[in-house]
Design a protein around this motif. Sequence first.
Motif, short mmCIF file in Angstrom:
data_model
loop_
_atom_site.label_atom_id
_atom_site.label_comp_id
_atom_site.label_asym_id
_atom_site.label_seq_id
_atom_site.Cartn_x
_atom_site.Cartn_y
_atom_site.Cartn_z
N ALA A 1 -62.63 13.72 51.12
CA ALA A 1 -62.50 12.67 50.12
C ALA A 1 -61.64 11.51 50.63
O ALA A 1 -61.98 10.33 50.44
CB ALA A 1 -61.91 13.23 48.83
N VAL A 2 -60.52 11.81 51.28
CA VAL A 2 -59.65 10.73 51.75
C VAL A 2 -60.32 9.95 52.87
O VAL A 2 -60.15 8.73 52.98
CB VAL A 2 -58.28 11.28 52.19
CG1 VAL A 2 -58.33 11.94 53.57
CG2 VAL A 2 -57.23 10.17 52.18
N LEU A 3 -61.12 10.62 53.69
CA LEU A 3 -61.85 9.91 54.74
C LEU A 3 -62.87 8.94 54.13
O LEU A 3 -62.98 7.78 54.56
CB LEU A 3 -62.55 10.90 55.68
CG LEU A 3 -61.65 11.65 56.64
CD1 LEU A 3 -62.43 12.75 57.36
CD2 LEU A 3 -61.04 10.69 57.67
N LEU A 4 -63.59 9.40 53.13
CA LEU A 4 -64.61 8.55 52.52
C LEU A 4 -64.00 7.39 51.74
O LEU A 4 -64.38 6.22 51.93
CB LEU A 4 -65.50 9.39 51.61
CG LEU A 4 -66.41 10.42 52.29
CD1 LEU A 4 -67.16 11.25 51.26
CD2 LEU A 4 -67.39 9.74 53.23
N PHE A 5 -63.04 7.70 50.87
CA PHE A 5 -62.50 6.67 50.00
C PHE A 5 -61.55 5.73 50.75
O PHE A 5 -61.57 4.51 50.52
CB PHE A 5 -61.80 7.30 48.80
CG PHE A 5 -62.74 7.93 47.82
CD1 PHE A 5 -63.56 7.14 47.02
CD2 PHE A 5 -62.83 9.31 47.68
CE1 PHE A 5 -64.44 7.70 46.12
CE2 PHE A 5 -63.71 9.89 46.79
CZ PHE A 5 -64.53 9.08 46.00
N LYS A 6 -60.73 6.27 51.62
CA LYS A 6 -59.84 5.39 52.37
C LYS A 6 -60.61 4.54 53.38
O LYS A 6 -60.29 3.38 53.60
CB LYS A 6 -58.76 6.20 53.09
CG LYS A 6 -57.60 5.34 53.61
CD LYS A 6 -56.52 6.19 54.21
CE LYS A 6 -55.30 5.34 54.58
NZ LYS A 6 -54.55 4.87 53.40
#
Length: 466
Positions: free
Chosen positions: A339-344
């Motif tokens: 999730a952090v890879l996609l959203f960030k």
Amino acid sequence: MPEAGSAAEPAARTQPEEADRLRELLWSPAYQKALVFSALIGVPVSLIAFWFLVAVHQLEHALWADLPAELGWDTPPWWWPLPLLAVAGVAVALVVRHLPGAGGHVPAVGLHSPGQGASALPGVVIAAFASLPLGATLGPEAPLIALGSGLALLFGQLARAPMTPKSTPLLAAAGAAAALPAIFGNPLIGAVILIEVAGVGGPQLFAVMLPALLSSGIGSLVFTGFGRWTGLSTGSLSVELSAPTPRLDAGDVLWSVPMAVAIGFALHVVMNTGRLAAMFVSRRTIVRTTACALAAAACGAVYALVTDRSPVDVASSGQATLGQLAQDPHSWGVGALIAVLLFKGTAYALCLGSLRGGPIFPSLFLGAAVGVLLAPLPGLGLVPAMAAGMAAAAAAALRLPVSSAVLVVLVMGSTAMTPVVMLSAVVAFVTVQMLPPGRAVPVPGTPAQPPPDPDSARPGNGPAHA
């Protein structure tokens, strides 16, 4: 260079021709004055850069920690980035529209060599304070370069120093070099970054540098060892670290190659998306810049709702979060890492094209997160995976392979991971260079330009535009 024994070669040569030219330059009174003035401005520029960073960090802490705590929240609520980044979008757009220098260069084109004059300083400072503390997924290094170079030129004008076409770039570079150690904590990385950003040596520098960097990284395995190979002991200059560091294994080296290729491709997509965002905000700047900033804020809000973690993981440069990830990587589950890879990554792309800051720290965090995510692969260790991921991501985002390798080695605090760092940096850099170039980013307020000639994106043709 003339061949040995040719008539063009002097009969007696005691040192290379470049050394003779350097000696003449050093004896030049104008260059000696430039050196003295550069030394004098180093102290005030460094102090101002330090307090600039202190003010940015203090304001960021007040907005993202102190204020939520006073309102009764342990961490900022999921919607917290929305009003802050809305303000950031409007403020940066007004700076771009009305102040000289448009608040600095667009981050989506990478780092620029210092060149903006003192007149751009107010816009650079306001845009940085409007972007970085309010949640832009960007770092402070680009504003520091602009701040340092602008201050150096301003001090030169105040001191009535002779400003010539040759002395002005030297003075600007000296100011930028004095400012960069404030964020990196080491003067070496600032000098290396400026050498690569300025494109010293042109295409020949990159043509010679890449094989040398690659062979040096692979060759160092002979001395550092990996797997059952213990390495050869040499009398190299080194400092013994008290903290134990892991040994590289064959799997660490082998996995770093496909990791670097994948990260290079992913960061290429992110940077190109940032360029598209920059083209999008080049017209109707206020409305569209605010829309991009709100979209980046929505990435942080949705991430917080999905993972039940703080939106700061997305809405920040990643400098503090990177330290938390390194100290306790197991606190991040697989879902949170994805999730952090996609959203960030999405917020990073949007901020690259619309707000003001630098591309380094978010890329380092994304690379480290990929390393933690892939560390369970057979034969791949956590620390080598993080080192390889950070080096690949930084080299792909900046297209400065030497600076990226040096930076990651300094961040790791040990030279033990140097072979995989250098290998990953070169592989990611070559991967990005072999992909189709992105669209040219227009100067704020001007129409977009057609796609560049593919040959113009080859190594050495201006890494700042890569």
